[in-house]
Write a protein that holds these residues in place. Structure first.
Motif, PDB file in Angstrom:
ATOM      1  N   ILE A  96       7.468 -60.973  57.050  1.00 32.61           N
ATOM      2  CA  ILE A  96       6.310 -60.545  57.849  1.00 32.61           C
ATOM      3  C   ILE A  96       5.145 -61.501  57.633  1.00 32.61           C
ATOM      4  N   SER A  97       4.918 -61.892  56.382  1.00 30.99           N
ATOM      5  CA  SER A  97       3.832 -62.817  56.065  1.00 30.99           C
ATOM      6  C   SER A  97       4.006 -64.143  56.806  1.00 30.99           C
ATOM      7  N   ILE A  98       5.221 -64.652  56.833  1.00 29.47           N
ATOM      8  CA  ILE A  98       5.496 -65.906  57.546  1.00 29.47           C
ATOM      9  C   ILE A  98       5.190 -65.744  59.027  1.00 29.47           C
ATOM     10  N   GLY A  99       5.561 -64.589  59.588  1.00 29.52           N
ATOM     11  CA  GLY A  99       5.268 -64.322  60.986  1.00 29.52           C
ATOM     12  C   GLY A  99       3.770 -64.276  61.268  1.00 29.52           C
ATOM     13  N   ALA A 112       0.827 -54.063  53.233  1.00 27.98           N
ATOM     14  CA  ALA A 112       1.865 -53.940  52.211  1.00 27.98           C
ATOM     15  C   ALA A 112       3.055 -53.206  52.808  1.00 27.98           C
ATOM     16  N   LEU A 113       4.226 -53.463  52.241  1.00 33.03           N
ATOM     17  CA  LEU A 113       5.471 -52.822  52.692  1.00 33.03           C
ATOM     18  C   LEU A 113       6.134 -52.150  51.501  1.00 33.03           C
ATOM     19  N   SER A 114       6.707 -50.983  51.739  1.00 30.24           N
ATOM     20  CA  SER A 114       7.412 -50.295  50.662  1.00 30.24           C
ATOM     21  C   SER A 114       8.715 -49.696  51.157  1.00 30.24           C
ATOM     22  N   VAL A 115       9.629 -49.501  50.222  1.00 28.43           N
ATOM     23  CA  VAL A 115      10.782 -48.639  50.457  1.00 28.43           C
ATOM     24  C   VAL A 115      10.557 -47.412  49.590  1.00 28.43           C
ATOM     25  N   SER A 116      10.845 -46.230  50.127  1.00 27.76           N
ATOM     26  CA  SER A 116      10.544 -44.998  49.400  1.00 27.76           C
ATOM     27  C   SER A 116      11.609 -43.955  49.668  1.00 27.76           C
ATOM     28  N   ALA A 170       5.500 -54.281  48.082  1.00 26.58           N
ATOM     29  CA  ALA A 170       5.068 -55.670  47.933  1.00 26.58           C
ATOM     30  C   ALA A 170       3.967 -55.974  48.944  1.00 26.58           C
ATOM     31  N   PRO A 171       3.043 -56.872  48.581  1.00 29.86           N
ATOM     32  CA  PRO A 171       1.948 -57.224  49.497  1.00 29.86           C
ATOM     33  C   PRO A 171       2.403 -58.138  50.632  1.00 29.86           C
ATOM     34  N   ILE A 172       1.676 -58.067  51.744  1.00 33.41           N
ATOM     35  CA  ILE A 172       1.883 -58.919  52.924  1.00 33.41           C
ATOM     36  C   ILE A 172       0.611 -59.741  53.106  1.00 33.41           C
ATOM     37  N   VAL A 213       0.041 -57.079  62.495  1.00 25.85           N
ATOM     38  CA  VAL A 213       0.957 -56.673  61.421  1.00 25.85           C
ATOM     39  C   VAL A 213       2.040 -55.759  61.974  1.00 25.85           C
ATOM     40  N   HIS A 214       1.666 -54.821  62.830  1.00 28.38           N
ATOM     41  CA  HIS A 214       2.653 -53.916  63.414  1.00 28.38           C
ATOM     42  C   HIS A 214       3.688 -54.691  64.223  1.00 28.38           C
ATOM     43  N   ARG A 215       3.231 -55.656  65.007  1.00 30.42           N
ATOM     44  CA  ARG A 215       4.156 -56.439  65.832  1.00 30.42           C
ATOM     45  C   ARG A 215       5.158 -57.199  64.964  1.00 30.42           C
TER      46      ARG A 215
END
Length: 269
Positions: free
Chosen positions: A249-252, A219-223, A207-209, A85-87
């Motif tokens: 990211i999910s596609i990756g 999950a990814l967020s903007v804050s 949003a979920p990944i 996920v980090h990559r």
């Protein structure tokens, strides 16, 4: 066997000493470490000396205070660089933070908490510290609610006892009924929001990944500050950006969308 037990205890105690430094204060006296790790003073001193020799803690020669050593950064870097996920998320999150000027965070679930894998600060959401490696509650964050979309209501109740739904502000979700509604809304829209539930003056859109199996793995967020997030005027823009970034990211990670999984199941029948 006795030697193995003694070695295991030493390793466990050394790890306990290291974890003491992640719980709040960054610099500690030997006596502080002994108290927080529930160890004798001589044991704590001996373990700190061993960890110092190995480069995992440093001792200030003037104050005598201990802090985590730079060699721990090497371990953390190796863990993050090896995490899928980090990559996949790093460059996408960095670009989004620069584009929006807000903070962008990616987290995974570790048991009953969320665990930050990475974060980038935009010009409107500066921080003086790194979030990576820190934890926050699932029920009081947009990231957490996005991560919880991967669990059923029964699984959420088993994971988070009602007594654990602590109120951090007057706006925090504190019942499973409220949490169910928030998670269902996140699922139906593809994104969730959080406004001052964990801290006053802060908000986020998340949003979920998913991975190749369709499971929610992150999950990814903007804050940022309420004034910068400005959901009244920016919710449509920010939710679109968050969903697009999470989808990329999910596609990756191998996710090809629900339609593919449905057709695959129908073909299998």
């Amino acid at each position: 066997m006795a030697a193995d037990v003694g070695s295991n205890q030493s390793v466990e105690r050394a790890l306990t000493v290291l974890r003491v430094f992640t719980a709040g204060r960054s610099e500690l006296r030997v006596s502080d470490v002994a108290k927080l790790a529930d160890l004798g003073l001589s044991t704590a001193s001996r373990l700190l000396a061993t960890l110092e020799a190995a480069g995992f803690v440093d001792r200030d020669p003037v104050s005598g205070l201990y802090r985590l050593g730079l060699d721990t950064v090497s371990l953390a870097g190796a863990v993050l660089n090896g995490h899928p996920v980090h990559r996949e998320a790093r460059q996408i999150a960095q670009n989004l933070a620069a584009e929006l000027g807000l903070g962008v965070n990616v987290a995974v679930r570790r048991e009953a908490t969320l665990f930050y894998l990475l974060n980038f600060e935009g010009r409107q959401a500066p921080r003086s510290f790194v979030l990576s490696g820190q934890r926050n509650p699932l029920h009081a964050t947009g990231l957490g609610k996005s991560l919880l979309t991967g669990l059923s209501a029964a699984e959420r109740r088993a994971l988070l006892p009602a007594s654990g739904l602590v109120a951090y502000t007057p706006k925090t979700v504190t019942t499973h009924e409220q949490l169910d509604a928030a998670v269902e809304l996140t699922l139906s829209r593809g994104y969730g929001t959080e406004i001052e539930e964990l801290a006053h003056g802060r908000a986020c859109v998340a949003a979920p990944i998913r991975d190749g199996s369709g499971a929610v793995v992150a999950a990814l967020s903007v804050s940022g500050p309420l004034s910068a997030i400005d959901l009244q005027h920016r919710e449509a823009e920010l939710s679109r950006c968050v969903i697009e970034a999470a989808d990329s990211i999910s596609i990756g990670l191998g996710y090809v969308g629900p339609a593919h999984h449905i057709s695959s199941l129908e073909t299998a029948r």
